[in-house]
Design an enzyme around this catalytic site. Structure first.
Site, mmCIF file in Angstrom:
data_model
loop_
_atom_site.group_PDB
_atom_site.id
_atom_site.type_symbol
_atom_site.label_atom_id
_atom_site.label_comp_id
_atom_site.label_asym_id
_atom_site.label_seq_id
_atom_site.Cartn_x
_atom_site.Cartn_y
_atom_site.Cartn_z
ATOM 1 N N THR A 1 -24.905 20.416 -25.368
ATOM 2 C CA THR A 1 -25.668 19.768 -24.298
ATOM 3 C C THR A 1 -25.758 18.265 -24.548
ATOM 4 O O THR A 1 -25.349 17.764 -25.582
ATOM 5 C CB THR A 1 -27.096 20.345 -24.221
ATOM 6 O OG1 THR A 1 -27.816 19.933 -25.390
ATOM 7 C CG2 THR A 1 -27.071 21.868 -24.118
ATOM 8 N N HIS B 1 -28.393 16.699 -25.227
ATOM 9 C CA HIS B 1 -29.501 16.439 -26.138
ATOM 10 C C HIS B 1 -29.069 15.478 -27.249
ATOM 11 O O HIS B 1 -29.807 14.556 -27.613
ATOM 12 C CB HIS B 1 -30.007 17.769 -26.724
ATOM 13 C CG HIS B 1 -31.199 17.628 -27.601
ATOM 14 N ND1 HIS B 1 -32.458 17.357 -27.107
ATOM 15 C CD2 HIS B 1 -31.337 17.719 -28.942
ATOM 16 C CE1 HIS B 1 -33.313 17.295 -28.104
ATOM 17 N NE2 HIS B 1 -32.658 17.503 -29.233
ATOM 18 N N SER C 1 -29.895 13.269 -39.464
ATOM 19 C CA SER C 1 -28.580 13.838 -39.155
ATOM 20 C C SER C 1 -28.670 14.547 -37.811
ATOM 21 O O SER C 1 -29.477 15.453 -37.634
ATOM 22 C CB SER C 1 -28.169 14.839 -40.244
ATOM 23 O OG SER C 1 -27.005 15.535 -39.867
ATOM 24 N N VAL C 2 -27.826 14.085 -36.879
ATOM 25 C CA VAL C 2 -27.757 14.710 -35.564
ATOM 26 C C VAL C 2 -26.315 15.163 -35.371
ATOM 27 O O VAL C 2 -25.392 14.357 -35.506
ATOM 28 C CB VAL C 2 -28.173 13.731 -34.445
ATOM 29 C CG1 VAL C 2 -28.232 14.452 -33.104
ATOM 30 C CG2 VAL C 2 -29.509 13.065 -34.762
ATOM 31 N N ARG D 1 -19.934 12.985 -45.293
ATOM 32 C CA ARG D 1 -20.585 11.677 -45.362
ATOM 33 C C ARG D 1 -21.945 11.705 -46.062
ATOM 34 O O ARG D 1 -22.618 10.683 -46.155
ATOM 35 C CB ARG D 1 -20.753 11.121 -43.944
ATOM 36 C CG ARG D 1 -19.422 10.694 -43.368
ATOM 37 C CD ARG D 1 -19.436 10.608 -41.862
ATOM 38 N NE ARG D 1 -18.131 10.217 -41.355
ATOM 39 C CZ ARG D 1 -17.066 11.034 -41.274
ATOM 40 N NH1 ARG D 1 -17.173 12.289 -41.662
ATOM 41 N NH2 ARG D 1 -15.911 10.603 -40.820
#
Length: 170
Positions: free
Chosen positions: A95, A97, A89-90, A136
């Site tokens: 930024t 990143h 999970s991101v 989700r």
């Protein structure tokens, strides 16, 4: 949104191959642990519901989504599995990143699928905020982990076809 009108946990069990003879690896990112644990539970439940024996599910944890590629590669090299689910999970921050981690992770998992004969399923949520990730990973849109497990079963069955194996359904 792609999942706004779809429950990720819904599937027709009659269309899924029986997974009793398959071994699955699941590599789970520890980052955003609340989300990745929800995804893992969805995947594990779907695998078990479709015949996978509990002892045929191997779980490894890695620090973050970026490390999923290496974890999956090592699992391919050291474990006899029919498919692997990469869970991460991101969540978008302030930024770039997010862009680098998401792109590198997707590319790495794609590369594993091209280079090896073990399907690696991409179950990495790339959301704009925590609420989208919650929705989700067992929330109002179901569970992407469930969807990934069904994909893993189908891909393991597809892989088994080249061995001349019979793919049994429920």
């Amino acid at each position: 949104m792609a999942t706004s009108n779809k429950n990720l946990s819904e599937y027709d069990k009659a269309t899924i191959p029986n997974a009793k003879d398959f071994r699955f690896g699941i590599v789970v990112s520890e980052w955003n642990e609340t989300i990745t644990e929800g995804l893992f539970k969805g995947a594990e439940e779907a695998l078990l519901e479709n015949g996978t024996l509990a002892e045929n599910i191997i779980r490894w944890d890695v620090p973050g989504s970026f490390e999923l590629t290496y974890g999956c590669k090592r699992m391919i090299q050291t474990q006899k599995v029919d498919a692997i689910i990469a869970i991460g999970s991101v969540i978008q921050g302030e930024t770039k990143h997010f862009d680098f981690v998401c792109g590198a992770t997707a590319q790495g998992i794609k590369d594993l699928n091209v280079l090896h004969n073990v399907p690696v399923i991409f179950c990495v949520l790339t959301d704009n905020n925590m609420q989208q990730a919650i929705d989700r990973s067992g929330g109002k849109h179901g569970n992407k982990g469930t969807e990934a497990a069904i994909a893993a079963i189908k891909m393991a069955a597809l892989k088994g076809k080249d061995k001349g194996g019979d793919i049994g359904y429920h």
